[in-house]
Scaffold this motif. Structure first.
Motif, PDB file in Angstrom:
ATOM      1  N   SER A 104       1.162  -0.639   0.316  1.00 41.14           N
ATOM      2  CA  SER A 104      -0.305  -0.333  -0.590  1.00 41.14           C
ATOM      3  C   SER A 104       0.747   1.173   0.087  1.00 41.14           C
ATOM      4  CB  SER A 104      -0.599  -0.019   1.387  1.00 41.14           C
ATOM      5  OG  SER A 104      -0.329   0.099   2.174  1.00 41.14           O
ATOM      6  N   ALA A 105       2.227   0.799   0.827  1.00 39.03           N
ATOM      7  CA  ALA A 105       3.117   2.302   0.353  1.00 39.03           C
ATOM      8  C   ALA A 105       3.636   2.590  -1.751  1.00 39.03           C
ATOM      9  CB  ALA A 105       4.545   1.552   0.851  1.00 39.03           C
ATOM     10  N   PRO A 106       3.338   3.848  -1.352  1.00 38.50           N
ATOM     11  CA  PRO A 106       3.318   4.262  -2.563  1.00 38.50           C
ATOM     12  C   PRO A 106       5.199   3.739  -3.397  1.00 38.50           C
ATOM     13  CG  PRO A 106       2.491   5.874  -2.172  1.00 38.50           C
ATOM     14  CD  PRO A 106       2.965   5.016  -0.817  1.00 38.50           C
ATOM     15  N   GLY A 107       4.785   3.123  -4.723  1.00 44.37           N
ATOM     16  CA  GLY A 107       6.640   3.151  -5.015  1.00 44.37           C
ATOM     17  C   GLY A 107       6.999   3.957  -6.132  1.00 44.37           C
ATOM     18  N   SER A 108       7.960   3.665  -7.182  1.00 47.46           N
ATOM     19  CA  SER A 108       8.608   4.312  -7.753  1.00 47.46           C
ATOM     20  C   SER A 108       7.405   4.429  -8.678  1.00 47.46           C
ATOM     21  CB  SER A 108       9.559   3.800  -8.866  1.00 47.46           C
ATOM     22  OG  SER A 108       9.125   1.994  -9.360  1.00 47.46           O
ATOM     23  N   GLY A 109       6.827   5.713  -9.904  1.00 45.16           N
ATOM     24  CA  GLY A 109       6.064   6.817 -10.726  1.00 45.16           C
ATOM     25  C   GLY A 109       5.170   6.282  -9.391  1.00 45.16           C
ATOM     26  N   ALA A 110       5.071   6.480  -8.387  1.00 43.35           N
ATOM     27  CA  ALA A 110       3.865   7.250  -7.555  1.00 43.35           C
ATOM     28  C   ALA A 110       3.312   8.167  -8.614  1.00 43.35           C
ATOM     29  CB  ALA A 110       3.895   6.699  -5.982  1.00 43.35           C
ATOM     30  N   ASP A 111       4.148   9.662  -8.160  1.00 43.19           N
ATOM     31  CA  ASP A 111       3.754  10.623  -8.699  1.00 43.19           C
ATOM     32  C   ASP A 111       2.730  10.739 -10.312  1.00 43.19           C
ATOM     33  OD1 ASP A 111       4.507  12.352  -6.190  1.00 43.19           O
ATOM     34  OD2 ASP A 111       6.730  12.438  -7.112  1.00 43.19           O
ATOM     35  N   GLU A 112       2.884   9.831 -10.887  1.00 40.72           N
ATOM     36  CA  GLU A 112       2.359   9.949 -12.457  1.00 40.72           C
ATOM     37  C   GLU A 112       1.581   9.127 -12.067  1.00 40.72           C
ATOM     38  OE1 GLU A 112       5.883   8.929 -11.387  1.00 40.72           O
ATOM     39  OE2 GLU A 112       7.202  10.477 -13.013  1.00 40.72           O
ATOM     40  N   MET A 113       1.019   8.210 -11.549  1.00 43.75           N
ATOM     41  CA  MET A 113       0.361   7.980 -11.619  1.00 43.75           C
ATOM     42  C   MET A 113      -0.884   8.101 -10.071  1.00 43.75           C
ATOM     43  SD  MET A 113       0.531   5.093 -12.410  1.00 43.75           S
ATOM     44  CE  MET A 113      -1.502   4.098 -11.752  1.00 43.75           C
ATOM     45  N   LYS A 114      -0.427   9.054  -9.614  1.00 47.27           N
ATOM     46  CA  LYS A 114      -1.540  10.024  -8.935  1.00 47.27           C
ATOM     47  C   LYS A 114      -1.991  10.763  -9.680  1.00 47.27           C
ATOM     48  CE  LYS A 114       1.400   9.788  -4.181  1.00 47.27           C
ATOM     49  NZ  LYS A 114       1.522  10.105  -3.330  1.00 47.27           N
ATOM     50  N   GLN A 115      -1.777  11.377 -10.628  1.00 48.55           N
ATOM     51  CA  GLN A 115      -1.774  12.400 -11.307  1.00 48.55           C
ATOM     52  C   GLN A 115      -2.971  11.084 -12.434  1.00 48.55           C
ATOM     53  OE1 GLN A 115      -1.844  15.776 -11.650  1.00 48.55           O
ATOM     54  NE2 GLN A 115      -0.559  16.188  -9.590  1.00 48.55           N
ATOM     55  N   ALA A 116      -2.545  11.103 -12.610  1.00 41.50           N
ATOM     56  CA  ALA A 116      -3.117   9.921 -13.808  1.00 41.50           C
ATOM     57  C   ALA A 116      -4.431   9.258 -13.152  1.00 41.50           C
ATOM     58  CB  ALA A 116      -2.396   8.715 -14.142  1.00 41.50           C
TER      59      ALA A 116
END
Length: 244
Positions: free
Chosen positions: A98-110
Motif C-alpha cells: 500500500s506504500a507508493p513505489g516508484s512512479g507514484a507521482d505520475e500515477m497520482k496524477q493519472a
C-alpha cells in the motif's frame, strides 16, 4: 383447525425453476453480483461501486472484463467462493504494497482515486477484527467454535470472538459500533469512518486497559532482552525486528 391452509402433496417446481434461472450460465448477473461482493471485501470497494445496484443508472464497473472473468471462473468451478477467494488473494494486485513505489507521482496524477489499483488501498480493520486482534495479540482470544451468542454487555470482558456477540436493533456492543460495526437493517456494505471516539475507545476502554496489562505482564516475565524484543515485535507487529 379448519382455517389452517392446506398445501399440495407435490411441489409445483416454481421455486426450483426460479433457482435454476438465477444460476443459469446464460444469466451471469447472479455470479457478477456475488464476485463483486467478494472483491469489495478484499479491496474495500467493488468493481461496481454500488454493491446493491447493478442497474443501468449505476456506475459501470471499473474493469468489466475482470468482473466477467471472475464471474465465469465462479460458475465454471461449481460456484465455489473458495476458488474466487484464492484467485484474488494470490493475485499481484492483492499482494502489492500500500506504500507508493516508484512512479507514484505520475500515477497520482493519472489515477488519484486508485481505480486501477496501482497500489493496494489502505484500509482500517473491521470492528470485529479490531476487537479480536486486541485479544489475540495479548494471548486472550478464545478460539472455541460454536456455542450460544454472547450478550453485548460482555463485549469488554468475554474472550470469545466478536462473531458470537449478539447484534440486534436494541442490543449492540458499543465498542463495535464505535468502529462501524454491522448494521441490523442492511448488509450490502459498511461505511467506514475515522472519528476521535475510536482513538478514545482504544485508549480508555476496559478491554484495551485489561489486555494491555496482560501483555505487560507477559513481557515482564521474559528475562532475556533479545528474546523480549523479538517476542514483542512478532506478537504486536507480526514481523521480525531489524537490527536497527
Amino acid at each position: 383447525p379448519r382455517d389452517m391452509p392446506s398445501y399440495p402433496a407435490q411441489s409445483s417446481g416454481r421455486r426450483l425453476a426460479f433457482a435454476r434461472w438465477l444460476t443459469d450460465s446464460k444469466n451471469p448477473l447472479t455470479a457478477r453480483v456475488a464476485v463483486n461482493h467478494v472483491w469489495a471485501r478484499h479491496f474495500g470497494a467493488g468493481l461496481v461501486p454500488a454493491l446493491s445496484d447493478f442497474g443501468k443508472a449505476a456506475r459501470p464497473p471499473a474493469d468489466p472484463a475482470l468482473l466477467d472473468w471472475l464471474a465465469s471462473e465462479f460458475m465454471t468451478h461449481g460456484w465455489s467462493l473458495r476458488h474466487v477467494h484464492r484467485l484474488i488473494c494470490l493475485s499481484a494486485a492483492y499482494r502489492q504494497s500500500s506504500a507508493p513505489g516508484s512512479g507514484a507521482d505520475e500515477m497520482k496524477q493519472a489515477d488519484p482515486d486508485n481505480l486501477t489499483l496501482w497500489k493496494f488501498p489502505s484500509r482500517r480493520l473491521e470492528a470485529e477484527a479490531v476487537r479480536d486482534n486486541i485479544l489475540f495479540t495479548t494471548g486472550g482470544l478464545a478460539l472455541t467454535r460454536g456455542g450460544p451468542e454472547i450478550e453485548p454487555s460482555l463485549a469488554m470482558t468475554s474472550p470469545r470472538r466478536s462473531l458470537y456477540l449478539r447484534c440486534a436493533a436494541e442490543k449492540q456492543a458499543e465498542f463495535l459500533q464505535a468502529f462501524d460495526g454491522p448494521s441490523v437493517v442492511e448488509c450490502y456494505g459498511r461505511k467506514p469512518s475515522v472519528m476521535p471516539q475510536q482513538a478514545l475507545a482504544l485508549l480508555n476502554s476496559e478491554l484495551t486497559q485489561s489486555r494491555a496489562r496482560a501483555a505487560a505482564a507477559q513481557t515482564a516475565a521474559e528475562k532475556d532482552d533479545t528474546a523480549l524484543i523479538r517476542q514483542s515485535f512478532v506478537r504486536l507487529l507480526t514481523r521480525e525486528p531489524s537490527p536497527e
